[in-house]
Design an enzyme around this catalytic site. Structure first.
Site, PDB file in Angstrom:
ATOM      1  CG  HIS A 133      -1.950   1.184   1.512  1.00  0.00           C
ATOM      2  ND1 HIS A 133      -1.595   2.469   1.645  1.00  0.00           N
ATOM      3  CD2 HIS A 133      -3.373   0.989   1.073  1.00  0.00           C
ATOM      4  CE1 HIS A 133      -2.842   2.908   1.926  1.00  0.00           C
ATOM      5  NE2 HIS A 133      -3.698   2.237   1.439  1.00  0.00           N
ATOM      6  CG  ASP A 210       0.085  -2.708   6.142  1.00  0.00           C
ATOM      7  OD1 ASP A 210      -0.633  -2.746   6.796  1.00  0.00           O
ATOM      8  OD2 ASP A 210       0.276  -1.997   4.910  1.00  0.00           O
ATOM      9  CD  GLN A 213      -7.131  -4.531   4.027  1.00  0.00           C
ATOM     10  OE1 GLN A 213      -8.022  -5.384   4.314  1.00  0.00           O
ATOM     11  NE2 GLN A 213      -7.238  -3.371   3.608  1.00  0.00           N
ATOM     12  CE  LYS A 236      -7.543  -0.296   5.807  1.00  0.00           C
ATOM     13  NZ  LYS A 236      -8.048   0.445   4.578  1.00  0.00           N
ATOM     14  CB  CYS A 374      -3.865   3.156  -1.589  1.00  0.00           C
ATOM     15  SG  CYS A 374      -4.971   4.662  -1.284  1.00  0.00           S
TER      16      CYS A 374
HETATM   17  N1  PMP Z   1      -1.837  -0.915   4.468  1.00  0.00           N
HETATM   18  C1  PMP Z   1      -3.026  -1.615   3.817  1.00  0.00           C
HETATM   19  C2  PMP Z   1      -2.686  -3.191   3.342  1.00  0.00           C
HETATM   20  C3  PMP Z   1      -4.347  -1.071   3.646  1.00  0.00           C
HETATM   21  O1  PMP Z   1      -5.227  -1.845   3.160  1.00  0.00           O
HETATM   22  C4  PMP Z   1      -4.310   0.338   4.229  1.00  0.00           C
HETATM   23  C5  PMP Z   1      -5.840   0.912   4.074  1.00  0.00           C
HETATM   24  N2  PMP Z   1      -6.290   0.816   2.584  1.00  0.00           N
HETATM   25  C6  PMP Z   1      -3.470   0.922   4.694  1.00  0.00           C
HETATM   26  C7  PMP Z   1      -2.305   0.407   4.988  1.00  0.00           C
HETATM   27  C8  PMP Z   1      -3.417   2.197   5.454  1.00  0.00           C
HETATM   28  O2  PMP Z   1      -4.552   2.233   6.459  1.00  0.00           O
HETATM   29  P1  PMP Z   1      -5.185   3.517   7.099  1.00  0.00           P
HETATM   30  O3  PMP Z   1      -5.363   4.527   6.056  1.00  0.00           O
HETATM   31  O4  PMP Z   1      -6.034   2.999   8.007  1.00  0.00           O
HETATM   32  O5  PMP Z   1      -3.803   4.347   7.765  1.00  0.00           O
END
Ligand code: PMP
Length: 416
Positions: A133, A210, A213, A236, A374
């Site tokens: 991401h 990270d 998910q 999430k 993203c």
């Molecule tokens: N990493 C992953 C794999 C994600 O799916 C997301 C959110 N789409 C993020 C990081 C970022 O999370 P946040 O916007 O809640 O900080």
């Protein structure tokens, strides 16, 4: 890709009962019952979370720590109680090792600036994968600009799985950190983070996972993962937005520079010099998202009540059944076919732009996401600017994948 056989979704999770816990699932969109398949962007909240936040504001609201009055003490207990429940949820050895942040993005930026920045010299390397991401790419790019370090990228194959032999080759004496996503939000790939942490750990290289998910889909045990940093987002995992966490062992947190300065992160302030608080307070400058933490604690209680192993088993069979159902749609290509996947089905429909798909099926009450998710480099690997993505949660059903497939047939008919 070999088409999986449709499987039964009979497991210990009673999905029809679970659905009644989520008030929003009762609503209609464009006159049709809502089918919510956008949980990877943000999960829906059970009534227990909504109520915990409301109850906090109705009955206990006050600022935390240092207050002598009753409400402040109740608010502090609620906030710290949520920290303790989350720490135990991820099997952290101590709740003091769990720093509340705004979410995964802030947790990664915190590690980049407070941990890695003072330890980097020009030419040092940071290793991330192609499927990250943007929040696990851009903070490192900023850090490289600041320090002269170099960002290296682990390639992925055409199923969207990591090239593990490239990973092992890329680890070297200049690698200062590995940043890896546990479950890809764009492709659904589940990465072998334990194996990666062991390989990096044998060279004393810290590993940041990270877990954004991963948390909603499976039980997470940070000790058995063997990583140095674990980052996640409350929204999430069925909790509120604007709250999440960073876990790291106490000695690592203690050795880190402060991230932001302000109230709460200090023990003593004079103009001659300031003494910082111990972790986790040292990294929680300013008034935090107290109600968010309370709501996240309620989300943890909710998930523990269901049992994450039951959630994982149910979702695995739903993912197989949903994948099989979508492959019945002519012209549909699944992007991300790694052998080990969770929660996400990214796809394209021949000749139809994903944004058109998303907009049209919204009129059938079906919510999916379209775009680069993203994760532009991951999607670009497949020669695409965008995909449509159905992502599932513990409240989704096979019947909802039937609704999605029917809506996609309407899209195809419109473009025929
Ligand atoms: N990493 C992953 C794999 C994600 O799916 C997301 C959110 N789409 C993020 C990081 C970022 O999370 P946040 O916007 O809640 O900080």
């Amino acid at each position: 890709m070999n088409r999986p056989e449709p499987v039964s979704t009979d497991t210990a999770l009673d999905v029809e009962r679970v659905r009644t816990d989520f008030p929003i699932l009762q609503r209609e969109v464009h006159g049709k019952p809502l089918v919510y398949l956008d949980t990877a962007a943000s999960a829906q909240r059970p009534e227990a979370v909504v109520e915990a936040v409301a109850d906090f504001y109705r009955r206990h609201n006050a600022n935390i720590h240092r207050g002598v009055h009753t409400l402040s003490q109740e608010a502090t207990e609620a906030y710290e109680g949520a920290r303790a429940r989350l720490a135990s949820f991820i099997n952290a050895p101590s709740s003091a090792e769990l720093v509340f942040t705004r979410g995964t993005t802030e947790s990664i930026n915190l590690v980049a600036q407070a941990y890695l920045r003072p330890r980097l010299a020009p030419g040092d390397e940071i290793l991330v994968s192609r499927m990250e991401h943007h929040s696990n790419i851009v903070p490192w790019q900023i850090l490289c600009e600041q320090t002269g370090a170099v960002l290296r990228v682990i390639p992925i194959d055409d199923d969207g799985a990591l090239d593990m032999s490239a990973f092992h080759d890329q680890l070297n004496e200049r690698t200062r950190l590995v940043g890896i996503v546990m479950v890809s939000n764009a492709l659904g790939t589940v990465n072998p983070v334990r194996e990666m942490a062991a390989a990096a750990g044998s060279l004393d290289i810290p590993v940041l996972v990270d877990g954004a998910q991963a948390m909603p889909h499976q039980a997470v045990d940070v000790q058995s993962l063997g990583c140095t940093f674990f980052c996640f987002s409350g929204h999430k995992m069925y909790g509120p937005t604007g709250i999440g966490g960073l876990w790291a062992p106490m000695d690592v947190l203690q050795a880190m520079a402060p991230y932001q300065g302000g109230g709460e992160m200090i023990r003593k302030v004079t103009f001659e010099g300031t003494e910082y608080n111990d972790p986790p307070g040292k990294f929680e400058a300013g008034t935090p998202n107290i109600a968010g933490a309370v709501g996240l604690g309620a989300a943890v209680d909710y998930l523990e009540g269901l049992c994450m192993d039951h959630v994982a088993a149910y979702e695995a069979s739903l993912l197989d059944a949903g994948t099989a159902r979508l492959l019945d749609v002519k012209g549909l290509r699944i992007i991300g076919t790694a052998p080990h996947k969770a929660g996400v089905i990214s796809f394209t429909l021949d000749g139809i732009h994903p944004h058109d798909i998303g907009t049209i099926i919204d009129h059938h009450g079906v919510a999916i996401r379209t775009g680069h998710h993203c994760a532009m480099p991951a999607i670009a690997h497949f020669g695409l600017p965008a995909t449509a993505r159905a992502s599932l949660g513990l409240y989704n059903t096979v019947a909802e994948f039937d609704r999605l497939a029917e809506a996609l047939e309407h899209v195809r008919a419109m473009f025929a």
